[in-house]
Structures are given as C-alpha cells and as structure tokens.
Scaffold this motif. Structure first.
Motif, PDB file in Angstrom:
ATOM      1  N   PHE A 119      79.148 -19.557 -36.178  1.00 25.99           N
ATOM      2  CA  PHE A 119      80.576 -19.681 -36.450  1.00 25.99           C
ATOM      3  C   PHE A 119      81.386 -18.745 -35.557  1.00 25.99           C
ATOM      4  O   PHE A 119      82.446 -19.129 -35.048  1.00 25.99           O
ATOM      5  CB  PHE A 119      80.864 -19.421 -37.937  1.00 25.99           C
ATOM      6  N   ARG A 122      82.313 -19.858 -32.220  1.00 28.31           N
ATOM      7  CA  ARG A 122      83.344 -20.895 -32.269  1.00 28.31           C
ATOM      8  C   ARG A 122      84.653 -20.351 -32.850  1.00 28.31           C
ATOM      9  O   ARG A 122      85.491 -21.098 -33.336  1.00 28.31           O
ATOM     10  CB  ARG A 122      82.824 -22.084 -33.068  1.00 28.31           C
ATOM     11  N   ASP A 123      84.786 -19.025 -32.814  1.00 28.81           N
ATOM     12  CA  ASP A 123      85.997 -18.321 -33.255  1.00 28.81           C
ATOM     13  C   ASP A 123      86.343 -18.552 -34.721  1.00 28.81           C
ATOM     14  O   ASP A 123      87.519 -18.661 -35.088  1.00 28.81           O
ATOM     15  CB  ASP A 123      87.194 -18.687 -32.364  1.00 28.81           C
ATOM     16  N   VAL A 124      85.322 -18.640 -35.573  1.00 29.60           N
ATOM     17  CA  VAL A 124      85.536 -18.763 -37.013  1.00 29.60           C
ATOM     18  C   VAL A 124      84.767 -17.637 -37.693  1.00 29.60           C
ATOM     19  O   VAL A 124      83.576 -17.464 -37.466  1.00 29.60           O
ATOM     20  CB  VAL A 124      85.042 -20.132 -37.542  1.00 29.60           C
ATOM     21  N   ALA A 129      86.399 -17.830 -43.920  1.00 24.74           N
ATOM     22  CA  ALA A 129      86.443 -19.261 -44.218  1.00 24.74           C
ATOM     23  C   ALA A 129      85.991 -19.528 -45.651  1.00 24.74           C
ATOM     24  O   ALA A 129      86.567 -20.371 -46.351  1.00 24.74           O
ATOM     25  CB  ALA A 129      85.577 -20.039 -43.233  1.00 24.74           C
ATOM     26  N   GLN A 132      88.764 -18.460 -47.973  1.00 25.81           N
ATOM     27  CA  GLN A 132      89.853 -19.439 -47.958  1.00 25.81           C
ATOM     28  C   GLN A 132      89.545 -20.635 -48.839  1.00 25.81           C
ATOM     29  O   GLN A 132      90.448 -21.274 -49.370  1.00 25.81           O
ATOM     30  CB  GLN A 132      90.138 -19.907 -46.524  1.00 25.81           C
ATOM     31  N   GLN A 133      88.268 -20.946 -49.006  1.00 29.00           N
ATOM     32  CA  GLN A 133      87.884 -22.055 -49.881  1.00 29.00           C
ATOM     33  C   GLN A 133      87.967 -21.658 -51.352  1.00 29.00           C
ATOM     34  O   GLN A 133      87.830 -22.499 -52.224  1.00 29.00           O
ATOM     35  CB  GLN A 133      86.451 -22.507 -49.581  1.00 29.00           C
ATOM     36  N   ILE A 154      82.605 -26.235 -44.151  1.00 26.01           N
ATOM     37  CA  ILE A 154      83.411 -25.271 -43.393  1.00 26.01           C
ATOM     38  C   ILE A 154      83.480 -25.686 -41.927  1.00 26.01           C
ATOM     39  O   ILE A 154      84.545 -25.613 -41.300  1.00 26.01           O
ATOM     40  CB  ILE A 154      82.850 -23.843 -43.557  1.00 26.01           C
ATOM     41  N   GLU A 157      85.992 -28.470 -41.774  1.00 26.71           N
ATOM     42  CA  GLU A 157      87.361 -27.989 -41.993  1.00 26.71           C
ATOM     43  C   GLU A 157      87.916 -27.272 -40.765  1.00 26.71           C
ATOM     44  O   GLU A 157      89.119 -27.302 -40.524  1.00 26.71           O
ATOM     45  CB  GLU A 157      87.406 -27.057 -43.203  1.00 26.71           C
ATOM     46  N   HIS A 158      87.042 -26.632 -40.010  1.00 28.31           N
ATOM     47  CA  HIS A 158      87.481 -25.907 -38.816  1.00 28.31           C
ATOM     48  C   HIS A 158      87.296 -26.726 -37.542  1.00 28.31           C
ATOM     49  O   HIS A 158      87.358 -26.180 -36.438  1.00 28.31           O
ATOM     50  CB  HIS A 158      86.758 -24.560 -38.729  1.00 28.31           C
ATOM     51  N   GLU A 159      87.051 -28.027 -37.733  1.00 31.81           N
ATOM     52  CA  GLU A 159      86.921 -28.985 -36.632  1.00 31.81           C
ATOM     53  C   GLU A 159      85.842 -28.581 -35.627  1.00 31.81           C
ATOM     54  O   GLU A 159      85.972 -28.799 -34.432  1.00 31.81           O
ATOM     55  CB  GLU A 159      88.274 -29.197 -35.950  1.00 31.81           C
ATOM     56  N   LEU A 160      84.764 -27.997 -36.142  1.00 31.75           N
ATOM     57  CA  LEU A 160      83.641 -27.632 -35.291  1.00 31.75           C
ATOM     58  C   LEU A 160      82.654 -28.775 -35.161  1.00 31.75           C
ATOM     59  O   LEU A 160      81.893 -28.826 -34.203  1.00 31.75           O
ATOM     60  CB  LEU A 160      82.932 -26.393 -35.857  1.00 31.75           C
TER      61      LEU A 160
END
Length: 171
Positions: A119, A122-124, A129, A132-133, A154, A157-160
């Motif tokens: 993660f 990929r800058d998450v 995260a 936030q859920q 996750i 949600e973060h478009e990974l």
C-alpha cells in the motif's frame, strides 16, 4: 504477471513459537478468497504442539477437513504466477510457508513482503485507510477471510485495483 496482488495470511500452531501452519488464506488474481486447513505432518507434531488458537482448530479438525502440504503446493503452483505475495506479518508467514515447502523437500517459489509496503508503494497508508473505514478491530484480530476481503476492499476504494476485476466485492 497478473494485475491483482496475492494477499495471504495464516494461522500457526502456536502464537508464541509458530512452527507450522494450521490454515492458509489467500486472494487469487481473480480476487477470490481461498482458505485451506493444513493436515499437520508427523514430523511437525514430533517437535511441536497445536496450541489453543482464536479459531478453536484442533488436530482432529485438521485431519478431517484439511489438505496435505503437497495438495496445497500444487494449487499454489497453478495459481501463483508471481515471485512476491503480501502478508500482514511476513516474519510469521514466511516460516509457515517455508515449513510447508520444506516438508516436501522443496523451496518456496515466492517471497513474502509486508502488505503495508504494498500500500505504501502506492501512496496509501493502510492504517489510515482502515481507520477511514471505521474499523476499530486490529487487522491481526480479524478472521483470515475478513482480513483478505478488507485488504481487497481498501485497494478498490483507493483505485489501486479495478473493481470490475473483483466479482466477489460488491460496492
């Protein structure tokens, strides 16, 4: 190499001295979640016990519903086309995977890296995260299949990863 990562977790025979796996749970490149109970090898049981665990698995259940290491390895060879999979606790997961291969005289065909690093690359921030859920349960306390599903969610949600590639997750 397929676009979706392989996330994996395992339950060990002991929380204090993990020596062999009781279960493996992983995501596939099609974002399915698979879980298998592992029949303990006699060699493992000579030196280690199956201690009380959060899933209440005992030796009888493993023999009744589990799979031999050779069957699990055959499935991994057919499914994993990567040299890296991602786990929550690689320092625990790696030895369990190695034990499964070693009992059959083989070496693992992949390494385990931290799911946090996947993660982060990929800058998450995975911890952010999760917060936030609204999940207050630490990841290591989730049931293995819930952990894998949450990681996939996750990532979506973060478009990974593309949600269209994941039939198992409904938004």
């Amino acid at each position: 190499m397929a676009s979706l990562p392989i996330f994996m977790t395992a339950v060990a025979n002991s929380s204090d001295e993990p020596a062999f796996p009781l279960t493996f749970t992983w995501s596939t490149h099609e974002a399915q979640v698979k879980e298998v109970l592992v029949i303990p090898d006699d060699e493992w049981l000579e030196n280690h016990n199956i201690e009380s665990n959060i899933h209440d698995l005992d030796e009888q259940q493993l023999y009744e519903f589990g799979f031999e290491a050779s069957d699990i390895l055959a499935e991994w060879i057919n499914e994993f086309d990567t040299d890296t999979i991602y786990g929550l606790e690689p320092d625990i997961l790696n030895p369990l995977i190695e034990a499964t291969y070693e009992i059959k005289g083989l070496e693992p065909s992949f390494g385990v890296q931290s799911i946090h690093s996947w993660f982060e690359e990929r800058d998450v921030n995975l911890d952010d995260a999760i917060a936030q859920q609204g999940n207050n349960t630490p990841l290591h306390l989730l049931a293995p299949d819930e952990l894998i599903l949450q990681l996939l969610q996750i990532a979506v949600e973060h478009e990974l990863i593309n949600p269209n590639d994941i039939p198992a997750i409904e938004e």
